[in-house]
Each structure stands twice: as C-alpha cells, then as structure tokens.
Motif scaffolding. Sequence first.
Motif, PDB file in Angstrom:
ATOM      1  N   THR A   1       0.835  -1.199   0.000  1.00 21.46           N
ATOM      2  CA  THR A   1       0.000   0.000   0.000  1.00 21.46           C
ATOM      3  C   THR A   1       0.864   1.241   0.000  1.00 21.46           C
ATOM      4  N   GLU A   2       0.281   2.376  -0.422  1.00 22.01           N
ATOM      5  CA  GLU A   2       1.035   3.630  -0.445  1.00 22.01           C
ATOM      6  C   GLU A   2       1.500   4.004   0.951  1.00 22.01           C
ATOM      7  N   THR A   3       0.685   3.735   1.971  1.00 18.20           N
ATOM      8  CA  THR A   3       1.085   4.077   3.344  1.00 18.20           C
ATOM      9  C   THR A   3       2.349   3.342   3.724  1.00 18.20           C
ATOM     10  N   ALA A   4       2.531   2.129   3.216  1.00 19.26           N
ATOM     11  CA  ALA A   4       3.749   1.386   3.524  1.00 19.26           C
ATOM     12  C   ALA A   4       4.961   2.036   2.893  1.00 19.26           C
ATOM     13  N   LEU A   5       4.784   2.669   1.725  1.00 17.72           N
ATOM     14  CA  LEU A   5       5.924   3.215   1.010  1.00 17.72           C
ATOM     15  C   LEU A   5       6.353   4.578   1.497  1.00 17.72           C
ATOM     16  N   ILE A   6       5.491   5.322   2.180  1.00 18.19           N
ATOM     17  CA  ILE A   6       5.901   6.670   2.572  1.00 18.19           C
ATOM     18  C   ILE A   6       6.778   6.658   3.796  1.00 18.19           C
ATOM     19  N   THR A   7       7.048   5.498   4.404  1.00 14.51           N
ATOM     20  CA  THR A   7       7.964   5.407   5.542  1.00 14.51           C
ATOM     21  C   THR A   7       9.183   4.613   5.108  1.00 14.51           C
ATOM     22  N   GLN A   8      10.373   5.122   5.395  1.00 15.15           N
ATOM     23  CA  GLN A   8      11.634   4.451   5.120  1.00 15.15           C
ATOM     24  C   GLN A   8      11.724   4.008   3.659  1.00 15.15           C
ATOM     25  N   LEU A   9      11.660   4.999   2.759  1.00 12.48           N
ATOM     26  CA  LEU A   9      11.592   4.717   1.327  1.00 12.48           C
ATOM     27  C   LEU A   9      12.790   3.893   0.850  1.00 12.48           C
ATOM     28  N   GLU A  10      13.997   4.246   1.296  1.00  6.31           N
ATOM     29  CA  GLU A  10      15.187   3.577   0.796  1.00  6.31           C
ATOM     30  C   GLU A  10      15.212   2.113   1.218  1.00  6.31           C
ATOM     31  N   THR A  11      14.836   1.827   2.469  1.00  6.42           N
ATOM     32  CA  THR A  11      14.792   0.440   2.933  1.00  6.42           C
ATOM     33  C   THR A  11      13.739  -0.351   2.174  1.00  6.42           C
ATOM     34  N   ALA A  12      12.571   0.267   1.944  1.00  4.89           N
ATOM     35  CA  ALA A  12      11.517  -0.413   1.189  1.00  4.89           C
ATOM     36  C   ALA A  12      11.987  -0.737  -0.222  1.00  4.89           C
ATOM     37  N   ARG A  13      12.684   0.203  -0.853  1.00  6.84           N
ATOM     38  CA  ARG A  13      13.160  -0.026  -2.225  1.00  6.84           C
ATOM     39  C   ARG A  13      14.136  -1.210  -2.264  1.00  6.84           C
TER      40      ARG A  13
ATOM     41  N   LEU B   1       1.505  -2.195  -6.608  1.00  9.68           N
ATOM     42  CA  LEU B   1       1.178  -1.019  -5.801  1.00  9.68           C
ATOM     43  C   LEU B   1      -0.334  -1.005  -5.605  1.00  9.68           C
ATOM     44  N   ASP B   2      -0.769  -1.250  -4.375  1.00  9.24           N
ATOM     45  CA  ASP B   2      -2.189  -1.393  -4.066  1.00  9.24           C
ATOM     46  C   ASP B   2      -2.812  -0.038  -3.737  1.00  9.24           C
ATOM     47  N   ASP B   3      -4.143   0.067  -3.899  1.00 11.77           N
ATOM     48  CA  ASP B   3      -4.914   1.256  -3.525  1.00 11.77           C
ATOM     49  C   ASP B   3      -4.371   2.513  -4.188  1.00 11.77           C
ATOM     50  N   PHE B   4      -3.959   2.408  -5.458  1.00 10.39           N
ATOM     51  CA  PHE B   4      -3.443   3.575  -6.163  1.00 10.39           C
ATOM     52  C   PHE B   4      -4.509   4.666  -6.239  1.00 10.39           C
ATOM     53  N   GLY B   5      -4.112   5.878  -5.840  1.00 16.07           N
ATOM     54  CA  GLY B   5      -5.038   7.005  -5.914  1.00 16.07           C
ATOM     55  C   GLY B   5      -5.734   7.321  -4.620  1.00 16.07           C
ATOM     56  N   SER B   6      -5.493   6.501  -3.558  1.00 18.25           N
ATOM     57  CA  SER B   6      -6.197   6.746  -2.294  1.00 18.25           C
ATOM     58  C   SER B   6      -5.297   7.372  -1.246  1.00 18.25           C
TER      59      SER B   6
ATOM     60  N   VAL C   1      -0.039  -2.011 -11.047  1.00 19.39           N
ATOM     61  CA  VAL C   1      -0.679  -0.890 -10.349  1.00 19.39           C
ATOM     62  C   VAL C   1      -2.165  -1.212 -10.206  1.00 19.39           C
ATOM     63  N   LYS C   2      -2.656  -1.237  -8.948  1.00 14.89           N
ATOM     64  CA  LYS C   2      -4.062  -1.522  -8.686  1.00 14.89           C
ATOM     65  C   LYS C   2      -4.788  -0.218  -8.375  1.00 14.89           C
ATOM     66  N   PHE C   3      -5.721   0.156  -9.255  1.00 18.10           N
ATOM     67  CA  PHE C   3      -6.497   1.375  -9.031  1.00 18.10           C
ATOM     68  C   PHE C   3      -7.461   1.156  -7.871  1.00 18.10           C
ATOM     69  N   ASP C   4      -7.503   2.106  -6.957  1.00 15.56           N
ATOM     70  CA  ASP C   4      -8.417   2.031  -5.830  1.00 15.56           C
ATOM     71  C   ASP C   4      -9.862   2.110  -6.319  1.00 15.56           C
ATOM     72  N   ILE C   5     -10.765   1.566  -5.514  1.00 15.60           N
ATOM     73  CA  ILE C   5     -12.179   1.544  -5.893  1.00 15.60           C
ATOM     74  C   ILE C   5     -12.735   2.950  -6.099  1.00 15.60           C
TER      75      ILE C   5
ATOM     76  N   VAL D   1      -4.670  -2.928 -12.872  1.00 13.52           N
ATOM     77  CA  VAL D   1      -5.744  -3.721 -12.269  1.00 13.52           C
ATOM     78  C   VAL D   1      -6.775  -2.740 -11.717  1.00 13.52           C
ATOM     79  N   ALA D   2      -8.045  -2.987 -12.001  1.00 13.83           N
ATOM     80  CA  ALA D   2      -9.123  -2.146 -11.471  1.00 13.83           C
ATOM     81  C   ALA D   2      -9.870  -2.914 -10.390  1.00 13.83           C
ATOM     82  N   GLU D   3     -10.028  -2.303  -9.223  1.00 13.03           N
ATOM     83  CA  GLU D   3     -10.783  -2.909  -8.135  1.00 13.03           C
ATOM     84  C   GLU D   3     -12.225  -2.400  -8.149  1.00 13.03           C
ATOM     85  N   GLY D   4     -13.096  -3.164  -7.498  1.00 14.09           N
ATOM     86  CA  GLY D   4     -14.463  -2.707  -7.283  1.00 14.09           C
ATOM     87  C   GLY D   4     -15.362  -2.797  -8.498  1.00 14.09           C
ATOM     88  N   ILE D   5     -15.094  -3.746  -9.433  1.00 17.07           N
ATOM     89  CA  ILE D   5     -15.948  -3.913 -10.615  1.00 17.07           C
ATOM     90  C   ILE D   5     -17.213  -4.671 -10.198  1.00 17.07           C
ATOM     91  N   GLU D   6     -18.367  -4.076 -10.436  1.00 15.80           N
ATOM     92  CA  GLU D   6     -19.629  -4.694 -10.017  1.00 15.80           C
ATOM     93  C   GLU D   6     -20.601  -4.901 -11.172  1.00 15.80           C
TER      94      GLU D   6
END
Length: 746
Positions: free
Chosen positions: A617-629, A644-649, A665-669, A699-704
Amino acid sequence: MRFRPIPLSLFTTFFVAVFLLLLFGLGRLTYLEIEKLNERFRNANQQLGDQEVASALTESLNIIDQKAVQLASWEEVIQQLLQPTYYTYWYRHRAKQNRFTSDYILDLALYDAEGNVLASIDTSLLPDHIQSDQLGLTIKISEYQPFVTVIKPVVNRQTNQLLGYISTLNQLMPIIESHHFSNADPATLNIDIEQSGHLSSEQFKQHLHYRLISMPYSQAIQSELADFLFRLAAITAILTLLIFPLAAWLVSRPIMAITYHINELKQYPYKKFDPVKDAPLLITELDTIRQSLDSYHNQLNQVNTTLDERNQQLQHLTQRDNLTGVLNRSAFDDYWNEISQLTGSKKLQTFLMLFDINHFKALNDSYGHQAGDDVLITIAQLINSMLRGREQLFRLGGDEFATILIGDNHRKAMQLAKQCHLAISNYPFEKLGILEPVRMSIGLAQSSTEDDSNLNTLLWQADVAVHFAKRPGYSNIVSFSAELAQHAQGLFSNRNQSVVFDAIDNGRGLVLFYQPIVNLETGHAEYYEALVRISHEDQLIMPSHIFPLVEARSLELDLDRQVIRKICADLKADKIPAGSGVSINLSAPTIVDSDLTNWLEALIPYTGQYKLLIEVTETALITQLETARKNLNKLRSMGFHIALDDFGSGYSSIRYLGTMPVDVVKFDITLTRLLDEPESNPILDHLAQMINESGHLLVAEGIETRSAATQLRQLGFRYGQGYYFGKPKAQIPAKQDYKHALNFSA
C-alpha cells in the motif's frame, strides 16, 4: 605565618623513584646476563623459523588450489553452468554446504564462458565479471588480512568443451596457522600492511612477520633466573617494610584531620566556616578538599533559602507540555477534577473534543522527527487560536489533543470543531517541508445533564468517535452516539481481542479467502488475492475488526508471518489452481523489516509454477523509502512481482511509480467509481494511458457490472477484480472462466 603544604604527588614521586632505581639496577644486571645467552641462539632459530613459515605458505596455497580444482570438477557446478535457472537458490543452499568446501572458503561464484557471473547476488564478495587472463591464484591483503582468489576453468569432461569458470575467495591465515611449527609462533603471525593489490607468494612473504617460540636454552638458565628473582623479591620486601610505615604515617595524619573536620560539618550544619582561618593540612590535595567542603557547606545553606521558590516554579512547569507549550495530561486530569468540584450538583452540558492527526506516524517517519515536532507545534497554535478565552487546550500524548467545553450545546460544539478543522486544512504545511496534506480527525463526546459521566467514559466515547472519523464514509468530525457504540462493540470487545491475538500468536482460526483477478482480454482468472479472515465458533471476524486491533498493538509483523505460513500451506495442499497465482498484502513494518526475504524463502519453490505477487500500500511506502526499495528489489530478484495497491487513495502515488520497483498498479475503488461520473472519465482515461505507457500492468478494483468491466478494458486495464466476478471465498471453484461474464464469444 601560613606555610606551603607539600603536594602528595611529590611524596609519592620521591618514594617511587628510589624504589624504581633500585629495581632498575638489579634488573639491568639480570638482563645483561640473559642477553648474552640469547644472542647465541637467536640467529639459528630465526633461520629455521623462516623456513617453516615459507613451507607452511606453500602448502597452504597448494591446499587452496586443490580445493578449487575439486570444486571445478563437481557435478553440481557443471549442472549450474549448463542450466543456471536456479543458480541463486543453489548458491544460498548448496554452494557452501558440500564435501569440497571448507571453513576457510568465504565465497564462491560461477561464471559463463564470457566471464559473466550467472546471477548477481547482493551478498557475494566476488566480482560480477572476470577476464580469462585472470586464471590461477592471486593474493590480496585487505584490513591486514590476506585473501586468496582462485579462478579455475570448468570443462565438460565428455566433450572437453569450456563451460565457464569457478572462482573462490579463501582466508589464508587460518590455513597457515593450522600447520605445526617448532620455531615460529603461529599465534604471532601478522601482516605489516593494511591494503594491497595482487601479490605473488614471494611478495607476500615480505609482508608476513612472526615471533619465535621460547628458545630451548630458557630451561638451562631457569634456576639461575629463579635465584635472582628470589634475591630481588627479598630486597623488595625489605624496602617495602621500610617505606610503607613512613608513607602511611605521613598520609594518615592529614586524613584523620580532614575526617574530624567532616564530622564537625555534620554536627553544625548551619555554622559558617572560614576556609582561610583554619590551620592548613600537611598535604596540598587534602587541604584543598577541606577548603572545598567549607565553601560547599556555605553555598548549600544559601541554596536552601531559595529551594521553595524553585519548587513553585517547577510545579508550574510540570503542568505544561515542553514541545507545544499547551497544558499536559496531568493538567487535564486536574482541570476535570476542578470542573467537577465547581459545578457540584449543577448539571451543566459538557463536551470533550478529541483531536487526532491522520497518518502522523507516516509523516513523522518520512520527514523526520523535527518536521513532526513542527507539525505538532503548528496544530497546537491553530487550535488554540480558535478556542475562546475560557477554554484550554491539552496535549494528551503523541498526536492527541483535547479540550473541554462547558455549557455549550451540540450546535456550538460542532461549529467550533469545524472551525478548528478548517484552520488546519487551509494551513500551508508546505512551509514546513510537508508535501502531503495534513488532516485532522475530531471526536466529540458529551455528558448529558442527567448522567454523571466520568472522565474515562468521555475519553472512551471520544476515542470511538475519532476511530469512525478516520474510516471511509464518515465525516472528519464525528459525535459519539449509541449507534456508534453498538458498531464498536465487536471492535473493542474482550472476546474479539482474545480471538484475534490467539490467531496471530498461534495461527488458530486464521483462514484465507481468495478473490479472483480476471484477465479482461481472455476472461481467465490470472491469480487470486489472499484476504485475511478469522473463524471462531462458526462465525467470521472480518478485516474491519481485525486490523484496527493489529495496528493498535503493533502486531503487523506477527500477522504477516502467519499469513505467509498459511499461504505456503494452501499452495502445498493445491488449494490454488496450478498455472495461476496468489497476491499477498504486506504491511508497512513488514516491507522494511530486515528479515522479510528470509520469511518469503519458503515460497521460492512455488515461483516456477505460480505467479506470486507482493501487494504494497502507499502508506507502507511513505515510511523508510530507501529500505523499502532495497527489500522490494531483493524480492523481485527472488522471482516475486510487486503490485502497488490502492493507487489514488493515498499521498503521492505517481512518485512511487518513478522510484519504486513496481510491476502492477491496482487502481483504488474510488478511481473505478469515476466511471459513473462522465465529467471524470477523461481523468481516468489519461491516468490509465500514462501508467500503461510507463510499462506497468493495470488492475481495477471494485468492478460490479458488465458495463464497468467493458469500459475499463477499453481504457487499457489488463485485469479486473470485484463482486461482478466473484466474492472472496475460502475454496476456489474448479471452473474459473469469465468469458460469458465479459460477453466474449467462445
């Protein structure tokens, strides 16, 4: 007339000098006699030692060379050069665990016929490329330690064809030291330079030094030396018996005097002493101590007179938060007690307003503690500027602030909360270097005129309100109500907590539900997303009741480990259709943990048969970017794909696409729902086009609905996920064909 005391150091120096002079004279005589004997044998033993060391070096190099030859003919080495697909796995689990390797082999690597390493490995100590003219054995010194690099060709024994090369990196000193020496002392072998380039064995010997083992003649002079030492000890004892009483007498008198003076200070604590008028002591240092004690005693009396004033000032300081300057939790409790006493039997409407900064930990980790402190100070000032004169702001701890409103109705309390929220939302935090928006969640709890609500109850109610203010579908300002309490019962109940913690600790009740991700072009289920559930007494505990508890107790790492174990078990039990795959959601603490690759090694055997994705998730990437990379790059090298999950949220998704190793890249619902807003369709179209052109799969989430699936396929989305294709299930159905759902012709 006051005489000048003699320093203690002068006394000590005099006696020590006399004593050392006597010892030196005796020691000099002994040394001259022993040196005459040593000189006769030194040259002969030195020559024998040089021969031993040279022979040990030659034998050690031969051992290293033979080990390299054995490894070059090892069948598994030939197999890896013929088929290098599993070289990384072979390197980690087989290369250093065979009958040909030894403890002194630090590393080995295989190269193809052009000299390129079969696969680049972060932990390897050997280069990624070698030249054919580097064959053979070379010695190199690093940090005073010699290392031997051997490069040998690997030849197909049947066709005599060159398949490639094998290189080993070896420690040299342990092999040399393992040889038997009669003259040279192996424990004293050392190198006289810190670094060097490639050396021959003759060049290396020039930098190798040692000391000789005790010479044989030492026993011949042992009796003579013992007699001498006996005479020396006798003389030393006599001198000590003469010198010690004199020194003790000279030192003890002033020490007794200063002891008497200390007792006098204790007996008369309020008496003022004059350091100048008292008789001086014999030793300077002790006289200085006595004068210092007198001065300290006099100063202590003066300090005691102002101690009460200082205590009053400290009492005031303990009521304030050092960082923001607002009142602290202790003052908050006192303030509530004062309110309760002042109102007495009068039932006044009281509101507790609780402020909580959204994603503050992520901001703090991304921009540093100084930036986090600046945000706290700014927000405290903004809220304070909105409060009225009789209202106080308190910092309860971390990023939580609170204020108490007395006598206001609900409308006025909500109006004040909106003003505070608007002031924070409109503040330009870019001035503090914060690029993401800073948002506040506010919870309101009130004590009615009929209830005797205590502080803990109001805090709990406000905390529940803040929890819902942070959830999607709720306003940023939420007032506590009975309905919220009913919804929160499952979240905050002791029963649910015990079940969740038991599942995390022991895996008991933890189940994975799988939702298909469908290829919008072919209609086939490409892979399945693993979603966490907990089964207890024929009921399912859903993620909305699981993850708040996990995050509150910082148990993300433990939960992710259990999920990885469960996925391994499901793959082993063939619960995932062969040829498809599974995606795993990992939390922010797991993504940056140093043991992440070790946990996922159990899944490596399945990377050939299944497509394995790690969803971040994006929240996971905004902390300790270099270690995550770094961790994500390692996972990609192990055969995992990164999504990359929840893109756009979240905060700044575009930045991660340029800096992070992302495949999908997974687009958020929330972005998927833009299909229902014609004016927003161009935004979705341009986003999809941009990401497709950058080489990422969408990838698009929330298709109904079928209509949504068709539109998204036309916009360039490769995959789709949602209730239209199927809800998450514990068992994946045997038939997974969605051509009919997508209106495909057979």
